[in-house]
Design a protein around this motif. Structure first.
Motif, PDB file in Angstrom:
ATOM      1  N   ALA A 131      30.036   8.070  55.178  1.00 19.90           N
ATOM      2  CA  ALA A 131      28.980   7.594  56.069  1.00 19.90           C
ATOM      3  C   ALA A 131      29.562   7.220  57.429  1.00 19.90           C
ATOM      4  O   ALA A 131      29.003   7.574  58.481  1.00 19.90           O
ATOM      5  N   ALA A 132      30.695   6.521  57.416  1.00 19.95           N
ATOM      6  CA  ALA A 132      31.323   6.114  58.676  1.00 19.95           C
ATOM      7  C   ALA A 132      31.704   7.328  59.516  1.00 19.95           C
ATOM      8  O   ALA A 132      31.423   7.398  60.714  1.00 19.95           O
ATOM      9  N   LEU A 134      32.055   3.795  45.729  1.00 17.54           N
ATOM     10  CA  LEU A 134      31.409   3.142  46.863  1.00 17.54           C
ATOM     11  C   LEU A 134      32.229   3.352  48.131  1.00 17.54           C
ATOM     12  O   LEU A 134      31.689   3.640  49.203  1.00 17.54           O
ATOM     13  N   PHE A 135      33.561   3.223  47.983  1.00 11.89           N
ATOM     14  CA  PHE A 135      34.433   3.409  49.140  1.00 11.89           C
ATOM     15  C   PHE A 135      34.307   4.821  49.694  1.00 11.89           C
ATOM     16  O   PHE A 135      34.244   5.030  50.910  1.00 11.89           O
ATOM     17  N   ALA A 192      31.746   6.820  49.427  1.00 10.20           N
ATOM     18  CA  ALA A 192      30.441   6.985  50.079  1.00 10.20           C
ATOM     19  C   ALA A 192      30.446   6.345  51.467  1.00 10.20           C
ATOM     20  O   ALA A 192      29.978   6.954  52.451  1.00 10.20           O
ATOM     21  N   LEU A 193      31.011   5.120  51.554  1.00 11.83           N
ATOM     22  CA  LEU A 193      31.026   4.437  52.850  1.00 11.83           C
ATOM     23  C   LEU A 193      31.879   5.182  53.865  1.00 11.83           C
ATOM     24  O   LEU A 193      31.543   5.260  55.051  1.00 11.83           O
ATOM     25  N   SER A 194      33.015   5.747  53.403  1.00 10.14           N
ATOM     26  CA  SER A 194      33.896   6.463  54.333  1.00 10.14           C
ATOM     27  C   SER A 194      33.179   7.664  54.925  1.00 10.14           C
ATOM     28  O   SER A 194      33.231   7.893  56.137  1.00 10.14           O
TER      29      SER A 194
END
Lengths: 340, 322
Positions: free
Chosen positions: A135-136, A128-129, A131-133
């Motif tokens: 995305a950011a 998840l981390f 994927a979020l990174s």
């Protein structure tokens, strides 16, 4: 002058004066001629420059540095003949990786990378981390530069590990090898990068990606070598004795006993190698590597503090992604090892 | 309590009277930029200020952008020399606000920014000193344009000039260097190997002093075209030479008022490109340190620098002026 008496006493005056005194005028001489109060005679350290004043035959320090430079330039064709083919695969790998990471569309590449993180770590938090990174980074238009940096790190870290682990194993087998390689490792970690990069520009063209590849690999390969050596040496003597008692050959011992037991240390070494590769990103950009380092440099040069800061945080994000993923993989390997 | 007030008053009065009594110069801080010509300028200026005016000089090694930021925020260092003003927009703001005073054009001929080809290449093919010649045969100059560093501003200008000259269409590749050091190293490497080279560089510098290069001919400077070329999204890039770069010495207004004699000296301090080029070339060929290069300047051109000094300073340095 300070040491003139010494040379006269040794009877070397004639030999000394045979060389003409063509040393350039120094600031001290100029101040002396204005009649300004000097710092007194005193006894300066008998350096080459000081001795040169007393005896012009002795070379000055600048002649030593000039000789090194001329020696290097004279050896250039031979060095190039040897080093060019050895390092050409590195250029090819870096260029291919860069091309791959920048031409595959993001909606194929990002899911692939996130799946890779899952496959390696099997941890939902880490995936998840990751994927979020991504995305950011994508939202603030830093995705392409981040992927360029990631491709360079992938290639350089893989080569560092592929070369570093065997060297570490060799070091662990023999104290002589260890004693001869350790100073080289110390040198690689402390010699300022530009000191050997600028001469490399004389050997290879500046447009070659192997320049920054070599810079990153030479710095980042050291932790994995040290920790592989340490990990294998730290394997319990009793276990090695038991393996010997079972009649294992050296190769069986290495693959079945030493490496599995040293794996936590080796993985720590790989983790540190990844961190050090990312630390070199900005220096790599000084020799024209693409990626986040270019943005950091732009921010520094134009005093665009925000640009530099955001790009720097992007580098940190990449580091944390790779760190967490490799640590989760290590935990899996550890658990699997202990389960046996 | 009263005693403390009297003590404080006495001390303050004492401090004021001390500064009034001192006709000598006090503490001065001057920048030393991280390139060779700037180091020579700073060395010469420090020497003359120390020996001629009795200043206590502190040299601050720095580079353009941090120096401008420091002066804008803190008013230190006192003197900034070898400022290439076209690359710092904040300079004009500081002058307008009155924080900085421009002293002189320290490089009187201005800096020269241009595209260069090695002399040995032009000897064999004289047409390569023109853009048309290069466009006809880009491989003869190496097929690669060495562009200036990302973030310096000249990379955008060079790109637009390349477009306008039709060189990109003719197959010229463009390589953006990561730092000034690699640009200089690439030039030196090509020259040592007698290989063709084509790219951007500026004078006066040690590199151009050591390796004779020929400037590629450009149409004269046009302010409108050059300004548009400086923008990334210029719709109509044109061909324009670089203007003579303004290279100045500036001092904080506070400093100029505190030390009028030194300020007057700074307004006169100025080097021609010929003088600076000769010193830099000698520095390269004889491996001189920055101090020794300054000494070379001081001993070779006494008539030049003695004209910058006031009578008191000239008297102190009479032994050198002869």
């Amino acid at each position: 002058m300070a040491y003139e008496g010494v040379f006269d006493a040794l009877g070397l005056r004639e030999w000394c004066d045979a060389a003409g005194d063509n040393a350039p005028l120094s600031m001290a001489d100029l101040l002396a001629s204005t009649g300004a109060a000097g710092e007194g005679g005193g006894l300066p350290f008998p350096s080459l420059d000081v001795l040169h004043e007393a005896c012009p035959q002795i070379v000055q320090t600048r002649d030593v540095t000039a000789a090194l430079e001329n020696g290097f330039l004279a050896m250039r064709p031979e060095l190039k003949f040897v080093l060019d083919p050895l390092t050409q695969p590195l250029s090819w790998m870096l260029d291919s990786a860069l091309w791959f990471f920048t031409s595959v569309p993001w909606w194929v590449l990002l899911p692939a990378l996130i799946y890779l993180a899952w496959a390696v770590s099997r941890s939902r938090g880490v995936t998840l981390f990751v994927a979020l990174s991504f995305a950011a980074l994508g939202v603030i238009d830093h995705l392409e530069v981040a992927l360029e940096t990631l491709s360079i790190i992938f290639v350089c870290t893989s080569i560092s590990v592929l070369l570093g682990v065997p060297i570490g194993i060799a070091m662990s087998r023999s104290k002589t090898v260890q004693r001869s390689i350790l100073p080289v490792l110390d040198l690689l970690q402390t010699l300022p990068t530009f000191v050997y990069l600028i001469p490399l520009i004389f050997l290879f063209s500046i447009t070659e990606s192997k320049l920054y590849g070599i810079a990153i690999i030479l710095y980042a390969i050291v932790p994995v070598i040290r920790l592989t050596d340490l990990g294998i040496r730290l394997v319990d003597r009793d276990v090695i004795e038991a393996a010997d008692a079972f009649g294992m050959s050296n190769r069986q011992k290495l693959w079945k006993v030493q490496l599995p037991l040293a794996l936590p240390n080796i993985m720590a070494g790989v983790n540190q190698t990844i961190m050090m590769s990312l630390a070199m990103v900005v220096i790599a950009s000084l020799v024209s590597a693409p990626g986040l380092g270019v943005l950091v440099l732009r921010g520094i040069r134009n005093l665009e503090l925000g640009v530099g800061l955001v790009a720097g945080i992007g580098i940190v994000l990449l580091a944390v992604i790779l760190d967490r993923t490799s640590k989760a993989a290590l935990a899996r390997v550890d658990r699997a090892g202990k389960a046996e | 309590m009263r005693f403390k007030y009297i003590a404080a008053a006495t001390l303050t009065a004492g401090a004021f009277s001390t500064t009034a009594a001192f006709a000598e110069c006090g503490e001065v801080s001057i920048t030393e930029m991280d390139w060779a010509s700037a180091a020579v300028v700073t060395s010469v200026a420090s020497f003359l200020m120390e020996q001629g005016y009795g200043c206590d000089v502190t040299v601050v090694p720095t580079t353009t952008v941090p120096a401008m930021a420091s002066v804008a925020e803190t008013g230190q260092p006192d003197i900034l020399t070898e400022l290439w003003t076209s690359y710092t927009e904040v300079y004009d703001e500081l002058i307008a606000e009155g924080k900085l005073t421009e002293m002189s054009k320290v490089l009187s001929d201005g800096g020269v920014e241009a595209w260069w080809v090695p002399a040995y290449v032009v000897e064999e093919h004289p047409e390569l000193a023109t853009l048309e010649g290069i466009r006809a045969n880009p491989e003869l100059v190496g097929g690669l344009f060495h562009d200036c560093v990302t973030g310096w501003g000249c990379d955008v200008t060079n790109f637009n000039n390349l477009k306008a000259a039709g060189l990109l269409d003719a197959g010229m590749e463009r390589f953006k260097h990561g730092s000034g050091e690699t640009l200089a190293a690439a030039l030196a490497a090509a020259y040592e190997a007698r290989e063709p080279w084509f790219g951007y560089y500026w004078a006066p510098t040690s590199v151009l002093g050591k390796y004779p290069m020929v400037q590629v001919e450009f149409p004269p400077y046009d302010a409108e075209i050059h300004t548009c070329n400086g923008l990334e999204d210029c719709a109509t890039p044109g061909l324009s030479a670089y203007p003579k770069a303004n290279v100045v010495t500036a001092a904080t207004t506070v400093f100029a008022e505190r030390e009028p004699a030194v300020a007057e000296f700074l307004t006169k301090m100025s080097f021609t490109n010929a003088q600076m080029g000769a010193v830099l070339a000698a520095q390269e060929s004889d491996s001189l340190s920055n101090e020794e290069a300054a000494v070379l300047f001081l001993t070779t051109y006494p008539e030049v620098w003695s004209a910058w000094l006031n009578d008191e300073a000239k008297a102190k340095l009479a032994a050198l002026i002869k």
